[in-house]
Write a protein that holds these residues in place. Structure first.
Motif, PDB file in Angstrom:
ATOM      1  N   VAL A  39     -42.897 -41.213  37.407  1.00 51.86           N
ATOM      2  CA  VAL A  39     -42.477 -41.367  36.018  1.00 51.86           C
ATOM      3  C   VAL A  39     -41.133 -42.090  35.975  1.00 51.86           C
ATOM      4  N   ALA A  40     -40.673 -42.368  34.752  1.00 53.51           N
ATOM      5  CA  ALA A  40     -39.292 -42.824  34.553  1.00 53.51           C
ATOM      6  C   ALA A  40     -38.615 -41.843  33.608  1.00 53.51           C
ATOM      7  N   VAL A  41     -37.312 -41.677  33.795  1.00 52.16           N
ATOM      8  CA  VAL A  41     -36.525 -40.770  32.954  1.00 52.16           C
ATOM      9  C   VAL A  41     -35.331 -41.547  32.425  1.00 52.16           C
ATOM     10  N   PHE A  42     -35.042 -41.426  31.119  1.00 52.28           N
ATOM     11  CA  PHE A  42     -33.829 -42.053  30.577  1.00 52.28           C
ATOM     12  C   PHE A  42     -33.043 -41.016  29.801  1.00 52.28           C
ATOM     13  N   ASP A  43     -31.730 -41.268  29.720  1.00 49.30           N
ATOM     14  CA  ASP A  43     -30.851 -40.245  29.135  1.00 49.30           C
ATOM     15  C   ASP A  43     -30.430 -40.553  27.701  1.00 49.30           C
ATOM     16  N   GLY A  44     -30.905 -41.654  27.130  1.00 41.89           N
ATOM     17  CA  GLY A  44     -30.550 -41.984  25.749  1.00 41.89           C
ATOM     18  C   GLY A  44     -29.198 -42.662  25.620  1.00 41.89           C
ATOM     19  N   GLU A  45     -28.482 -42.749  26.746  1.00 40.85           N
ATOM     20  CA  GLU A  45     -27.168 -43.394  26.731  1.00 40.85           C
ATOM     21  C   GLU A  45     -27.146 -44.625  27.628  1.00 40.85           C
TER      22      GLU A  45
END
Lengths: 243, 243
Positions: A39-45
């Motif tokens: 998967v990929a994960v992003f932090d919104g920042e």
């Protein structure tokens, strides 16, 4: 294309992150991913990582983070969209599409001709819904930044808040004659783009914005729906400035 | 603001015109206008008149035409939007918003990745609905021109039909690297702008269009929804060319 998940405040370089409950539900129950899936994960920042599912729980799925990846590039112009509050479904669509069009922040504006009742436009529930819509739109458009959704702000206070930025005021074509021509300026570091509600701006609001140095932004000779105008405004400015 | 009515084929200078039944219904039953009320009438081909209600029947209201008035200006570029067929509500919104954004014609495109079943995409009922939506959008945006809605056309035939115009092919950001940079040309006399369906263009379609001189049109680095991309494409081109 890797499925993407949002994990706010992931201030870590490596390790295991726990997804929020709605993202966990999406991973486990909707996409039915299993331990080990990529998967990929992003932090919104603006940060994004590859990762693998470490545990697939519907309440609190966990991801073991791998290498950082370069997210979709953000514009060099920090744009806040100040949008006169529209009725619910139109407002939802504007938040969704403005996120895909790269805004850094969205500020719902209370102005003279806003037709939505105060109990609706000031409700925390509405702000929360727009935040969720912005997260979903960031996922779909593959941004690693989730725009901030400000609290509902009166127009005059919003114009004051914009004082250090370039200010653009969308005006309907019938008012173009009284405006000082279309702006065609250089790319600023930050900009506030104000688009009115269904009923447009009042004369007093136009005067206040103009006194604060707002540039008129006229989007052609035709009358645009209130939920279409912000998308055209953003597209026009990115075309002038470069995406 | 005068209420506006659509009377197709009003090839006259003065006299009395009879409105189509849906427009008559709108005048009589919805707006409840009465004999003598002032209105505007447009013919969908760029002409508009002032007029007064001569008879308010719900089947066939009549208007006595007065002086011709100058309609909202049309762009000097004749743009046909070739749109890969989307699901029904998205397609309706694209027809509505592209009309407000000044296209001269809309051509529904059947291409390799169109996901809508053939019985839907080729139905005359769908074309009729889009025509009605284009009329309503012309009224709302105050255009005096109603864009032509073409029959559903296979992509390769559409590209051939576009041979005498400038051709623009919207490409998703992931394909930008293989494209010959963004176009930044002079204003053409006419243009075809092709925007793909949800699944984008096939490699073969990109090759066919490129062989016909299509310029790539990349709308920033983010992934845009299929129903947002045509609006951004049109806004971008009008910004380059002047509205």
């Amino acid at each position: 294309v890797l499925p993407r998940f949002f994990a706010p405040g992931t201030h870590i370089e490596r390790g295991v992150v726990t997804l929020p409950s709605d993202e966990s539900h999406h991973l486990t129950n909707v996409l039915r991913l299993a331990v080990g899936d990529e998967v990929a994960v992003f932090d919104g920042e603006g940060h994004e990582w590859r990762g693998r599912v470490a545990s697939a729980s519907r309440r609190a799925a966990t991801i073991e983070l791998g290498i950082a990846i370069t997210p979709v590039s953000e514009s060099s112009v920090h744009v806040t969209l100040g949008i006169g509050i529209l009725k619910s479904d139109q407002m939802d669509a504007v938040v969704r599409d403005a996120t895909a069009l790269g805004v850094s922040a969205i500020m719902p504006i209370d102005s003279a001709h806003v037709a939505v009742p105060a109990r609706v436009r000031e409700s925390e529930a509405a702000i929360d819904r727009w935040r969720r819509i912005a997260i979903a739109a960031a996922k779909q458009s593959r941004r690693a930044v989730v725009p901030a959704i400000a609290s509902t702000t009166p127009f005059s206070a919003a114009v004051e808040a914009a004082a250090r930025s370039s200010i653009y005021l969308c005006l309907e074509p019938a008012r173009a004659a009284s405006a000082a021509g279309d702006a065609n300026d250089r790319r600023p570091a930050s900009a506030f783009v104000f688009v009115g509600p269904e009923g447009g701006w009042s004369d007093e609001e136009v005067a206040v914005a103009t006194a604060h140095g707002a540039r008129p932004l006229v989007l052609g000779p035709r009358t645009l729906r209130a939920d279409l105008a912000p998308l055209v405004a953003l597209s026009t400015l990115w075309t002038r400035w470069g995406w």
